[in-house]
Each structure stands twice: as structure tokens, then as C-alpha cells.
Design a protein around this motif. Structure first.
Motif, PDB file in Angstrom:
ATOM      1  N   ASN A 465       0.810  -1.237   0.000  1.00  0.00           N
ATOM      2  CA  ASN A 465       0.000   0.000   0.000  1.00  0.00           C
ATOM      3  C   ASN A 465       0.838   1.280   0.000  1.00  0.00           C
ATOM      4  O   ASN A 465       0.307   2.369   0.233  1.00  0.00           O
ATOM      5  CB  ASN A 465      -0.916   0.010   1.231  1.00  0.00           C
ATOM      6  CG  ASN A 465      -1.957  -1.089   1.161  1.00  0.00           C
ATOM      7  OD1 ASN A 465      -2.571  -1.289   0.127  1.00  0.00           O
ATOM      8  ND2 ASN A 465      -2.116  -1.814   2.264  1.00  0.00           N
ATOM      9  N   THR A 466       2.161   1.163  -0.219  1.00  0.00           N
ATOM     10  CA  THR A 466       3.005   2.359  -0.115  1.00  0.00           C
ATOM     11  C   THR A 466       2.663   3.408  -1.174  1.00  0.00           C
ATOM     12  O   THR A 466       2.692   4.619  -0.903  1.00  0.00           O
ATOM     13  CB  THR A 466       4.489   1.998  -0.218  1.00  0.00           C
ATOM     14  OG1 THR A 466       4.703   1.220  -1.405  1.00  0.00           O
ATOM     15  CG2 THR A 466       4.957   1.230   0.991  1.00  0.00           C
ATOM     16  N   LYS A 467       2.342   2.973  -2.392  1.00  0.00           N
ATOM     17  CA  LYS A 467       2.005   3.956  -3.429  1.00  0.00           C
ATOM     18  C   LYS A 467       0.734   4.716  -3.072  1.00  0.00           C
ATOM     19  O   LYS A 467       0.647   5.933  -3.275  1.00  0.00           O
ATOM     20  CB  LYS A 467       1.833   3.259  -4.779  1.00  0.00           C
ATOM     21  CG  LYS A 467       3.134   2.782  -5.393  1.00  0.00           C
ATOM     22  CD  LYS A 467       2.927   2.235  -6.803  1.00  0.00           C
ATOM     23  CE  LYS A 467       4.262   1.835  -7.423  1.00  0.00           C
ATOM     24  NZ  LYS A 467       4.068   1.286  -8.798  1.00  0.00           N
ATOM     25  N   LYS A 468      -0.233   4.007  -2.513  1.00  0.00           N
ATOM     26  CA  LYS A 468      -1.475   4.661  -2.099  1.00  0.00           C
ATOM     27  C   LYS A 468      -1.206   5.641  -0.955  1.00  0.00           C
ATOM     28  O   LYS A 468      -1.728   6.754  -0.922  1.00  0.00           O
ATOM     29  CB  LYS A 468      -2.476   3.595  -1.670  1.00  0.00           C
ATOM     30  CG  LYS A 468      -3.843   4.156  -1.273  1.00  0.00           C
ATOM     31  CD  LYS A 468      -4.788   3.022  -0.911  1.00  0.00           C
ATOM     32  CE  LYS A 468      -6.154   3.579  -0.501  1.00  0.00           C
ATOM     33  NZ  LYS A 468      -7.084   2.477  -0.116  1.00  0.00           N
ATOM     34  N   LEU A 469      -0.350   5.209  -0.017  1.00  0.00           N
ATOM     35  CA  LEU A 469      -0.012   6.081   1.103  1.00  0.00           C
ATOM     36  C   LEU A 469       0.776   7.313   0.637  1.00  0.00           C
ATOM     37  O   LEU A 469       0.575   8.429   1.139  1.00  0.00           O
ATOM     38  CB  LEU A 469       0.801   5.303   2.144  1.00  0.00           C
ATOM     39  CG  LEU A 469       0.035   4.224   2.910  1.00  0.00           C
ATOM     40  CD1 LEU A 469       0.989   3.358   3.708  1.00  0.00           C
ATOM     41  CD2 LEU A 469      -1.001   4.875   3.828  1.00  0.00           C
ATOM     42  N   GLN A 470       1.701   7.086  -0.343  1.00  0.00           N
ATOM     43  CA  GLN A 470       2.475   8.225  -0.867  1.00  0.00           C
ATOM     44  C   GLN A 470       1.586   9.229  -1.575  1.00  0.00           C
ATOM     45  O   GLN A 470       1.805  10.440  -1.498  1.00  0.00           O
ATOM     46  CB  GLN A 470       3.559   7.704  -1.823  1.00  0.00           C
ATOM     47  CG  GLN A 470       4.765   7.114  -1.104  1.00  0.00           C
ATOM     48  CD  GLN A 470       5.780   6.560  -2.062  1.00  0.00           C
ATOM     49  OE1 GLN A 470       5.438   6.015  -3.108  1.00  0.00           O
ATOM     50  NE2 GLN A 470       7.057   6.670  -1.689  1.00  0.00           N
ATOM     51  N   LYS A 471       0.563   8.720  -2.253  1.00  0.00           N
ATOM     52  CA  LYS A 471      -0.380   9.627  -2.916  1.00  0.00           C
ATOM     53  C   LYS A 471      -1.115  10.482  -1.876  1.00  0.00           C
ATOM     54  O   LYS A 471      -1.295  11.692  -2.044  1.00  0.00           O
ATOM     55  CB  LYS A 471      -1.372   8.828  -3.755  1.00  0.00           C
ATOM     56  CG  LYS A 471      -2.339   9.692  -4.548  1.00  0.00           C
ATOM     57  CD  LYS A 471      -3.256   8.831  -5.425  1.00  0.00           C
ATOM     58  CE  LYS A 471      -4.226   9.723  -6.204  1.00  0.00           C
ATOM     59  NZ  LYS A 471      -5.137   8.904  -7.054  1.00  0.00           N
ATOM     60  N   SER A 472      -1.524   9.851  -0.802  1.00  0.00           N
ATOM     61  CA  SER A 472      -2.184  10.594   0.273  1.00  0.00           C
ATOM     62  C   SER A 472      -1.235  11.606   0.896  1.00  0.00           C
ATOM     63  O   SER A 472      -1.630  12.726   1.253  1.00  0.00           O
ATOM     64  CB  SER A 472      -2.684   9.610   1.351  1.00  0.00           C
ATOM     65  OG  SER A 472      -3.630   8.718   0.817  1.00  0.00           O
ATOM     66  N   GLN A 475      -0.926  14.619  -1.359  1.00  0.00           N
ATOM     67  CA  GLN A 475      -2.120  15.460  -1.261  1.00  0.00           C
ATOM     68  C   GLN A 475      -2.095  16.278   0.027  1.00  0.00           C
ATOM     69  O   GLN A 475      -2.429  17.480   0.039  1.00  0.00           O
ATOM     70  CB  GLN A 475      -3.372  14.583  -1.310  1.00  0.00           C
ATOM     71  CG  GLN A 475      -3.641  13.955  -2.673  1.00  0.00           C
ATOM     72  CD  GLN A 475      -4.810  12.981  -2.658  1.00  0.00           C
ATOM     73  OE1 GLN A 475      -5.208  12.469  -1.602  1.00  0.00           O
ATOM     74  NE2 GLN A 475      -5.359  12.703  -3.842  1.00  0.00           N
ATOM     75  N   LEU A 476      -1.668  15.639   1.132  1.00  0.00           N
ATOM     76  CA  LEU A 476      -1.615  16.326   2.419  1.00  0.00           C
ATOM     77  C   LEU A 476      -0.563  17.442   2.401  1.00  0.00           C
ATOM     78  O   LEU A 476      -0.834  18.570   2.839  1.00  0.00           O
ATOM     79  CB  LEU A 476      -1.295  15.324   3.530  1.00  0.00           C
ATOM     80  CG  LEU A 476      -1.102  15.919   4.937  1.00  0.00           C
ATOM     81  CD1 LEU A 476      -2.394  16.597   5.398  1.00  0.00           C
ATOM     82  CD2 LEU A 476      -0.669  14.840   5.924  1.00  0.00           C
ATOM     83  N   ILE A 477       0.629  17.125   1.870  1.00  0.00           N
ATOM     84  CA  ILE A 477       1.706  18.122   1.812  1.00  0.00           C
ATOM     85  C   ILE A 477       1.273  19.310   0.967  1.00  0.00           C
ATOM     86  O   ILE A 477       1.474  20.479   1.341  1.00  0.00           O
ATOM     87  CB  ILE A 477       3.004  17.503   1.253  1.00  0.00           C
ATOM     88  CG1 ILE A 477       3.549  16.448   2.216  1.00  0.00           C
ATOM     89  CG2 ILE A 477       4.053  18.585   0.983  1.00  0.00           C
ATOM     90  CD1 ILE A 477       3.984  16.974   3.554  1.00  0.00           C
ATOM     91  N   ASN A 478       0.653  19.054  -0.182  1.00  0.00           N
ATOM     92  CA  ASN A 478       0.201  20.143  -1.060  1.00  0.00           C
ATOM     93  C   ASN A 478      -0.875  20.989  -0.383  1.00  0.00           C
ATOM     94  O   ASN A 478      -0.901  22.213  -0.525  1.00  0.00           O
ATOM     95  CB  ASN A 478      -0.317  19.587  -2.385  1.00  0.00           C
ATOM     96  CG  ASN A 478       0.794  19.078  -3.277  1.00  0.00           C
ATOM     97  OD1 ASN A 478       1.933  19.546  -3.168  1.00  0.00           O
ATOM     98  ND2 ASN A 478       0.490  18.132  -4.161  1.00  0.00           N
ATOM     99  N   SER A 479      -1.755  20.345   0.360  1.00  0.00           N
ATOM    100  CA  SER A 479      -2.806  21.080   1.074  1.00  0.00           C
ATOM    101  C   SER A 479      -2.196  21.988   2.136  1.00  0.00           C
ATOM    102  O   SER A 479      -2.611  23.142   2.302  1.00  0.00           O
ATOM    103  CB  SER A 479      -3.788  20.101   1.727  1.00  0.00           C
ATOM    104  OG  SER A 479      -4.477  19.356   0.747  1.00  0.00           O
ATOM    105  N   ILE A 480      -1.196  21.472   2.847  1.00  0.00           N
ATOM    106  CA  ILE A 480      -0.532  22.285   3.868  1.00  0.00           C
ATOM    107  C   ILE A 480       0.191  23.463   3.230  1.00  0.00           C
ATOM    108  O   ILE A 480       0.146  24.595   3.744  1.00  0.00           O
ATOM    109  CB  ILE A 480       0.445  21.422   4.692  1.00  0.00           C
ATOM    110  CG1 ILE A 480      -0.331  20.373   5.500  1.00  0.00           C
ATOM    111  CG2 ILE A 480       1.278  22.294   5.627  1.00  0.00           C
ATOM    112  CD1 ILE A 480       0.555  19.365   6.213  1.00  0.00           C
ATOM    113  N   LYS A 481       0.857  23.225   2.098  1.00  0.00           N
ATOM    114  CA  LYS A 481       1.567  24.306   1.400  1.00  0.00           C
ATOM    115  C   LYS A 481       0.590  25.380   0.926  1.00  0.00           C
ATOM    116  O   LYS A 481       0.864  26.581   1.024  1.00  0.00           O
ATOM    117  CB  LYS A 481       2.353  23.746   0.210  1.00  0.00           C
ATOM    118  CG  LYS A 481       3.622  23.010   0.600  1.00  0.00           C
ATOM    119  CD  LYS A 481       4.370  22.520  -0.641  1.00  0.00           C
ATOM    120  CE  LYS A 481       5.677  21.860  -0.250  1.00  0.00           C
ATOM    121  NZ  LYS A 481       6.414  21.348  -1.443  1.00  0.00           N
ATOM    122  N   ASN A 482      -0.539  24.939   0.376  1.00  0.00           N
ATOM    123  CA  ASN A 482      -1.551  25.898  -0.075  1.00  0.00           C
ATOM    124  C   ASN A 482      -2.081  26.717   1.100  1.00  0.00           C
ATOM    125  O   ASN A 482      -2.286  27.935   0.999  1.00  0.00           O
ATOM    126  CB  ASN A 482      -2.707  25.181  -0.767  1.00  0.00           C
ATOM    127  CG  ASN A 482      -2.303  24.614  -2.123  1.00  0.00           C
ATOM    128  OD1 ASN A 482      -1.343  25.092  -2.732  1.00  0.00           O
ATOM    129  ND2 ASN A 482      -3.020  23.591  -2.582  1.00  0.00           N
TER     130      ASN A 482
END
Length: 553
Positions: A465-472, A475-482
Motif C-alpha cells: 500500500n506504499t504507493k497509495k499512502l504516498q499519494k495521500s 495530497q496532504l503536503i500540497n494542502s498544507i503548502k496551499n
């Protein structure tokens, strides 16, 4: 002769100076100048290759030894300037400093310091004042270095310029006043009488102070009395700056052009000037500098009262005016040049060459961008035995009210911060909060790196599940940056102190607004008077472009 507030009123002058303060800012601590200007200041190899690095005394000796400035020519120059002043209805008293400066040009030991500018309605943006005072200050500086020589400041009116759109408008407070006529010819030859309705409108709109109304009176008199815009502009400059001794010159003159015929002839027949300038442009490229003005084969215009027309040489050695109105054989155009040199006008590249041909000029005061195209001209001047001057960028002087200065002081913001990039200003003013946001950014980077190492370890252990977790994670990092960016913008928009300080900066200097360029003299008459008075007391404030002057009143 009208006067703009008699200078004998020393009480008013003393009161004005005692209520104002001058601050000096090191431009190296700001973002005021472009990288090219900074490169000229700092790169000695560039200066050696493209500028005249001789001493002031060496340049003076070269000028005074140049046969082009013989006694006969100097007297012709004096007579020409006197005739131009007479056309402006200026009565020069023999004991006035301007009259003495004009007469001194006949002396074999007299040098000049020159600045120039397009002529605008109401004189144009406030930087014109800074240019004139910088020129006069430089003349005093050179005189101190060369006590055996007379040094005369010259204001060169770019009267042959035909870019009417650049000079036809002036801003008074929040309104634009436009000279509503059609023009494609040299602006100096226009009849200024059609400006009188604008003068009337400005008189009604301007604050009704004695200084403002006196300025309007001077403009009114000039535009109603003089037959050309050049003559009217000379009159206004003389009324405003007579006590500095500045001499106003109109280069659109048959006698003066007759001294430049050889260069024009070579430009027409052999394109020699463009070849020499192109060589200097290649040298500029070796220093990573792009020429702001490129040459044409012919860099001379044909001039009439109504047109300034480019000349092109055809394959059959005929010469065509690009508007199609005339074609000349080689013999015909040379005959025309011999009989009517005033009909030929140098373009922006040859104009400085013309200036140095007709004036014993030791120093030229440029604008910051203007300095760059002077780098193109050393070769052509050397080739024709014309002296290349010392170059100095004009002083920039700005005005910040004492009230606004106090607001900056209260927040610990130095004046130099007004001249940095907007994003840097934001960091300075919001330093504590920006530091917190920067800490958030550092933690984001740390978290991103930590999570990546975790996901790598999980993948090595067989996680599916690492690819799925990396995608999440992404998304989280980008949301924090925004959110971080939105937070910074919100802090800026919602902080009343920051917005107050930003307003002060924006009315002085930012990416789209420079006070001395965007505000016009007609809306800054009190500041004009204050500048002139400070110049009397401390002319050195108007030398050394690397120091920005702030006047607070």
C-alpha cells in the motif's frame, strides 16, 4: 519677466528648510538599480572596455586641446545660444549667472557638464528636476577639481524627438491633462498656444497656493508668448532654475548641425557609425549585456516642421524617405546636407555623438537606463576624434512626509526598506509572522522526508500500500503548502499596520510606481521649491547616484 516666488524671501526659505529633513540611503542596500547598472558600477574590466576611464584632468586636457572648439566656433556657439534665449523673450542681464555662463563659453578654458531630456508639457515628471539639479551639482564638483577652468551646466532639450505620445500628458493629482493635437514632427517646433486651455483647467484644479499659482503663471506666459514649444520650455526652465546658472540649449539649429555634417555624411554614404557602434555592442555581449538600442544602416532622420522621417539607402544608391514622399540621388542628398544641415536629425544613438561634437563637454548626467546605451558609443566617438565624457547617473530624490516617516520609525522600518522588492518588504514588516510561517515550511520538508523514509522501509518489508499512502502524503503536503500561502496572504491583507506601511512604500517606489517618474512637477511644486532650496545649501546632495536622497517635510 515673471518669477516663481522671489528668492529674496529668505525667511520663507529658512522656514521651509527648518521644517524638513534630509536622509541619505546607500542604494547597495536596496533593489533600486537594475543588475546592469550594478554591473557597470562594480566591473572594472567592463568600464575599461566601454567607458572613458581617464581622470577628470586628462579628459579636460583632451577637450581643450581639440581644434573643433576653436575661438570662431565658440563665439558661434555663444551667438546661437543668445539668439535662442532672445526667441524665448528672456532678457538676460549682464550680471546674471546664466548670462555670464553663456559668455564664458567663448573662453578657450571653459568646459560644460550636460544633461538632457525630452521636453514635456509643464516640464513633465519630477525626475526632470532631479536631472537638472544633478547636472548643476556635477558642474560645481568638476569646477572644484579644475579651479582654473569655467564649468557651465547645460540642459539639452530633445526638441527633435517626434514621439508626441510620450510628452503630451501631465498628471495633476488624480487627473490627466492631455495636449489634444496631432503631431508627427519634432515636438520642439510645435506652437504651444493650443496648450492654453489646459493651463486654464490646471489653474482651476490646482491647490490655490502662491507657489502653485506662480508656477501656472510662468507656464501661461511661456505658452502664450513663445512661438515654439522649445522656446516656451526654455523660458519655464529659466524661471525655475535661473539661480543655478543652467544654460538651456536647443540642438535643432543650422549652425550647430553644420558642425556634424561629416558624421551624417558617413552615416548616409558608408554606414560607418553603425559599424563602429555594432563593434561596441559585440563587446557589451562579452560582459553579458544586451544593447538597449540596435543600429540601422542609416541612423539619421530627415526633418521638417511636420515630419521626422527615416532615410533608407536603396540598391541603386538613391535615398528614400520611408514615407515615400521623396527620393534623392547621392549628389542631391549631399547637396541638401551642405545647404540645409538642419534638415537632418540624429537618432537616439547618434544624438550623444552630436552633443559631444558641439559642446566642450566633460561630463554627462544620464538616467539609469540611458547609461546603458552610452556603452555603445565609445568606438564611434574615438573614430571621429570626439571626446567621450565621464558619465554619472542622475541623483534620485524622493519625498516622504514626516507623518509617514514617523509611522515607519514606530514599526522599526528603515527608509531603505521602501526601495526593496515587494516580497522582501513583506518579509521585513511581517518578520515575526513570516519567521513562523518559514518554520512551518521547514517542518513540512522534514515531515515529507521522514514519511518518504518510512514508506521506503515499508516497501522493503513487502508492503503493498506504499504507493497509495504516498499519494495521500502528496495530497496532504500540497494542502498544507496551499494553506501556508493563504495564511501569508491573509496576514498581509488583514494586518492594518502592514497595509499602512505598504501604502507608504507604494507611493514612493514599487514594481509599477516610482514617485519621481510617475508624479509630475505640476503636482509637486512645493517639493520643487524645497529641492531647489536644499540644493542651494548642499549641492553635494545631488551628486553620487549610489546615495538615494529622502526629503521629509
Amino acid at each position: 519677466m515673471l518669477k516663481l516666488i522671489p528668492q529674496k524671501n529668505l525667511i520663507c526659505m529658512v522656514q521651509q528648510l527648518s521644517n524638513s529633513f534630509v536622509y541619505q540611503i546607500d542604494s547597495d542596500k536596496t533593489d533600486f538599480y537594475s543588475s546592469n547598472v550594478k554591473k557597470i558600477d562594480s566591473n572594472s574590466e567592463l568600464r575599461q572596455a566601454l567607458l572613458n576611464t581617464s581622470t577628470t584632468k586628462e579628459i579636460a586636457s583632451s577637450i581643450l586641446g581639440n581644434s573643433q572648439f576653436n575661438a570662431a566656433y565658440r563665439q558661434g556657439l555663444v551667438d546661437t545660444i543668445k539668439r535662442q534665449y532672445s526667441a524665448s523673450a528672456i532678457e538676460l542681464k549682464s550680471d546674471s549667472i546664466v548670462a555670464k555662463n553663456i559668455e564664458s563659453l567663448a573662453d578657450s578654458n571653459t568646459l560644460t557638464v550636460t544633461t538632457g531630456q525630452q521636453i514635456h508639457i509643464f516640464l513633465g515628471p519630477f525626475f526632470v528636476v532631479n536631472k537638472i539639479l544633478s547636472c548643476c551639482a556635477e558642474a560645481l564638483k568638476v569646477k572644484a577639481l579644475l579651479p582654473d577652468n569655467q564649468v557651465v551646466p547645460i540642459f539639452w532639450m530633445a526638441t527633435e524627438d517626434h514621439d508626441f505620445d510620450e510628452i503630451k500628458s501631465a498628471r495633476l493629482y488624480n487627473e490627466t491633462y492631455t495636449w489634444d493635437i496631432e503631431s508627427e514632427g519634432p515636438v520642439g517646433r510645435l506652437n504651444p498656444e493650443s496648450l492654453l486651455p489646459i493651463v486654464k483647467q490646471a489653474r482651476e484644479r490646482i491647490d490655490q497656493t502662491a507657489e502653485n499659482l506662480a508656477f501656472i503663471d510662468v507656464c501661461d506666459h511661456a505658452y502664450s508668448t513663445c512661438s515654439t514649444f522649445a522656446d516656451a520650455t526654455r523660458y519655464i526652465i529659466h524661471q525655475l532654475f535661473e539661480e543655478t546658472g543652467i544654460v538651456v540649449l536647443d540642438p535643432d539649429d543650422a549652425f550647430l548641425k553644420s558642425q556634424f555634417k561629416q558624421v551624417i555624411e558617413d552615416d548616409l554614404l558608408n554606414h560607418q557609425p553603425s559599424q563602429l557602434i555594432d563593434s561596441s555592442i559585440q563587446t557589451m555581449k562579452t560582459f553579458g549585456m544586451k544593447a538597449p538600442i540596435n543600429t540601422r544602416p542609416i541612423n539619421t532622420f530627415y526633418l521638417t516642421d511636420n515630419k521626422r522621417i527615416r532615410i533608407e539607402k536603396q540598391d541603386d544608391n538613391t535615398y528614400l524617405l520611408v514615407d515615400g514622399s521623396e527620393t534623392y540621388s547621392e549628389t542631391e542628398i549631399l547637396d541638401l546636407l551642405g545647404k540645409h544641415p538642419e534638415r537632418f536629425s540624429p537618432n537616439a544613438l547618434l544624438r550623444p555623438v552630436y552633443q559631444q561634437q558641439i559642446l566642450p563637454n566633460i561630463s554627462y548626467i544620464t538616467g539609469a537606463s540611458e547609461m546603458i546605451y552610452w556603452l555603445e558609443l565609445g568606438g564611434v566617438m574615438t573614430s571621429y576624434g570626439i571626446n567621450y565624457p565621464e558619465l554619472s547617473i542622475r541623483k534620485s530624490a524622493f519625498f516622504v512626509s514626516q507623518k509617514n516617516k514617523q509611522k515607519l520609525d514606530n514599526e522599526g522600518i528603515h527608509l531603505e526598506s521602501l526601495f526593496v522588492r515587494p516580497e522582501k518588504f513583506q518579509e521585513i514588516v511581517l518578520s515575526d509572522r513570516v519567521a513562523q510561517i518559514s518554520e512551518i515550511e521547514r517542518n513540512i520538508v522534514k515531515s515529507d522526508s521522514l514519511l518518504n523514509s518510512i514508506f521506503t522501509a515499508m516497501s522493503d518489508l513487502g508492503s503493498k500500500n506504499t504507493k497509495k499512502l504516498q499519494k495521500s502524503q502528496n495530497q496532504l503536503i500540497n494542502s498544507i503548502k496551499n494553506e501556508q500561502g493563504a495564511l501569508l496572504e491573509s496576514l498581509s491583507n488583514n494586518d492594518p499596520t502592514y497595509n499602512q506601511l505598504l501604502k507608504i512604500k507604494s507611493s514612493t517606489f514599487d514594481n509599477s510606481y516610482i514617485q519621481e517618474r510617475n508624479k509630475h512637477i505640476i503636482s509637486m511644486v512645493p517639493e520643487l521649491m524645497l529641492s531647489r532650496n536644499w540644493f542651494k545649501l548642499h549641492s553635494e546632495y545631488y551628486t553620487n547616484h549610489k546615495i538615494i536622497t529622502i526629503i521629509s517635510a
